[in-house]
Design an enzyme around this catalytic site. Sequence first.
Site, PDB file in Angstrom:
ATOM      1  N   CYS A  42       9.404  -0.661  -4.256  1.00 13.54           N
ATOM      2  CA  CYS A  42      10.594  -0.215  -4.986  1.00 13.54           C
ATOM      3  C   CYS A  42      10.200   0.664  -6.169  1.00 13.54           C
ATOM      4  O   CYS A  42       9.412   0.253  -7.018  1.00 13.54           O
ATOM      5  CB  CYS A  42      11.402  -1.414  -5.454  1.00 13.54           C
ATOM      6  SG  CYS A  42      12.277  -2.185  -4.082  1.00 13.54           S
ATOM      7  N   CYS A  78      25.678  32.080  24.925  1.00 17.67           N
ATOM      8  CA  CYS A  78      25.832  32.657  23.585  1.00 17.67           C
ATOM      9  C   CYS A  78      27.314  32.809  23.225  1.00 17.67           C
ATOM     10  O   CYS A  78      28.097  33.309  24.031  1.00 17.67           O
ATOM     11  CB  CYS A  78      25.149  34.024  23.535  1.00 17.67           C
ATOM     12  SG  CYS A  78      25.362  34.863  21.952  1.00 17.67           S
ATOM     13  N   CYS A 132       8.889  31.831  16.020  1.00 21.28           N
ATOM     14  CA  CYS A 132       8.925  30.921  14.861  1.00 21.28           C
ATOM     15  C   CYS A 132       9.912  29.789  15.038  1.00 21.28           C
ATOM     16  O   CYS A 132       9.849  28.783  14.357  1.00 21.28           O
ATOM     17  CB  CYS A 132       9.231  31.699  13.582  1.00 21.28           C
ATOM     18  SG  CYS A 132      10.954  32.235  13.445  1.00 21.28           S
TER      19      CYS A 132
END
Lengths: 434, 440
Positions: free
Chosen positions: A139, A347, A383
């Site tokens: 904690c 798309c 990417c």
Amino acid sequence: MADLTTTFLGITTPNPFWLASAPPTDKEYNVRRAFEAGWGGVVWKTLGEAGPPVVNVNGPRYGVIHGADRRVLGINNIELITDRPLETNLEEIARVKKDYPDRAIIASIMVPCEEASWKAILPRVAETGCDGIELNFGCPHGMSERGMGAAVGQVPEYIEMVTRWCKEYYGKPVIVKLTPNITDIRYPARAAHKGGADAVSLINTVSSITSVNLDTFSPEPSIDGKGSHGGYCGPAVKPIAMNMVAEIARDPATRGLPISGIGGVTTWRDAAEFMSLGCGNVQVCTAAMTYGFRIVQEMISGLSQWMDEKGYTATSDFIGRAVPNVTDWQYLNLNYVAKAKIDQDACIKCGRCYAACEDTSHQAIWMKPGRVFEVNDAECVACNLCVDVCPVENCISMVPMTPGETDPRTGRVVSRDYANWTTHPNNPAARAAE
Amino acid sequence: MGNSQMTPGIAAGRLPADRIAANFDDLHPAYAPHEAAVAADRCYFCYDAPCVTACPTSIDIPMFIRQIQTGHPEAAAKTIFDQNILGGMCARVCPTETLCEEACVRETAEGKPVEIGRLQRYATDTVMAAGTHPFRRAAPTGKRVAVVGAGPAGLSCAHRLAMLGHDVTVYEARPRPGGLNEYGIAAYKATGGFAAAEVDWLLQIGGISIDYGKRLGSDITLDGLVSSHDAVFLSVGLAGVNALGADGEDREGVRDAVDFIAELRQASDLTALPVGRNVVVIGGGMTAIDAAVQSRLLGAESVTVAYRRGQESMGASSFEQDLAAQKGVRLMFNLRPVAVHEGEIELEYTRVAEGRVTGTGETIRLPADQVFKAIGQKLDGAPEGIALEGGKIAVTGAGRTSVKGVWAGGDCASGGDDLTVTAVAEGRDAAMDIHASLAG
């Protein structure tokens, strides 16, 4: 339906879903309800020393990060350990354990970093008949200011020392709960291992301020105009938790050390992912605090169904299956070449891929008349940003090039051989080794 | 009292007052803040967003939705008003299903677009409720511009000109401003006196005065305006109504749908407004639907829209057609009026070949206590010496007419759809062109 019976540290429970040490497991009433709902085990809300219990704030103790439609993405809390007398908790643990012998009850403990304190509490905990203990070294708020919780978890030497005491004065499994508020999670894990821990559990909550009130300039949750950092949990912390789990699972120094996975487990899928990264079971808190105990039923049915679909008959069939696939960057195959491919039928022409690529990446998507978006392979570095921002699942995919093809971006023929940075000509270290 | 849907002829009070009040309540209730936040979150913030392209006023829709999402509906409203000063009314009356929402990529993806119209209303209502006006007038230029007609095109033009520092006088034939917003749109689309409130709000810009009871051709002349102002913008609408060309057209009970709608919009007590037990509306556009639906809502027992071409040619959008059907209006196609008889209308079936409508000779008679003509409006009393095209004032570029110093926009001008939003765009663009020419 696949059998979810899971044995962790010799403790067998009907499923791998335990409730983490937290408000949901603070007392008999809640724990009985949890077991009736189907939870396989609980880690009882952290016990402190005998004597006057800790006190909590009397204002808000939780802060939240909402997603769309107020979906709870993360909660932080400034609640301390149990604020009920030790005796009450111990009596209740004994009573509930007696009535639910097939469920796990683990007692979470946090007492000062002195041998006498641990020596005093452990026999009393053992008397309850609970299945093990979890050392709350995690904690990050409140108790840490008093030298406990994360203050211990951030000093590997203390972890090892206290773990050793516990193994000396307690006969059943000892789980060490780790704080993520540390630079490299492997050090505390190694210390726990060295101290004789039977397992580690992680992560505890992440130090956090969830928001700032822009009228009062008080952090939230606000107590009379002031705020203190809390511990962050819930779906938002899952990626952080999984990385830490994997680091420990693949560290040669701790390999094989059982792990109980914690951090944003909300669905069966989250649990399966944690377990594939080496967790013997998982602990849940935020999901229960958001939706109530009944959500475990989805986790049970979902995990069973997935196991049936995959032909797994026991959770041990898939536990740790992803660990060998977690590696260092330097070992990733640099001869693996992929290109984004946009499914024109799927798309919806939002153009987010274009904006992302054109503004922030590699200018590898063309916007053609009629809002037709196409990938320019000569610029695409694979990417994955377009895949990530596309609102349509599976509309954009990363398609690996076949060895022998020429990558139009580099003009190089894609090799079928594996080759990584360690041998790359641009790597000075690789050259030095020649 | 005592009238019901079954009362013969044309009668008022066919439904109890509470039923009528409920019937004419808001068609799309306003969003509560959380609803708006959830609806706003569905927007993908598209690149070069198709919804913007589809909007005649080119509102930056993804941006205003994002501003709602981040808790700034008044900033969202400013984004809307920058392009469309009547964005509040357009949020209510635009056929979004054929404009921005049809173009929304989520319509493509799921058949459920982002509810742009309702979000726009949420944003604009926030500002209207606050009573604030987000624009300030530029320093006075000393130039005076006359705007003829205080409808959407005229108001849009006047506001933009006033904002740019010009002094604007709006000449309006009717006693109240707003044009079709005030007189011509179904009541359930603009409840609570919204049209009038919007004009009051718009006039906060200052520099605009409205001269009522001035009709072009009788009370004022174009020549007079041209000589007394630096520029003139004509936005007189289409005051004329096409005739049916059917026998009995002059019978009692036959009237123009636009008059009925105007009377309804101006009525202080809808229970006192008479409507036929059996109503037939001739036409296929928005006006036909508005008249038909409102007849039903007033308590007409049967309402039929008879259109001379097929359903696919209907000017009313599919949403409007569905609304009519849902309210119990019967849509009939390939029917044209032949004669109006006592309590009946006689219609002939048609076929359409190469775009031309011809009768088949087969006829049908429908009970009709009241017949509404909604077969299109036409320009009435165009000023002499101004070139027309297709019955409207011919314009080129940003509303330039054949007369130097005179611009035109809205329904009275050639080109563009007869939509509120198109009128607003034309008024705005003409204002910018007037401004440029006055500066030059």
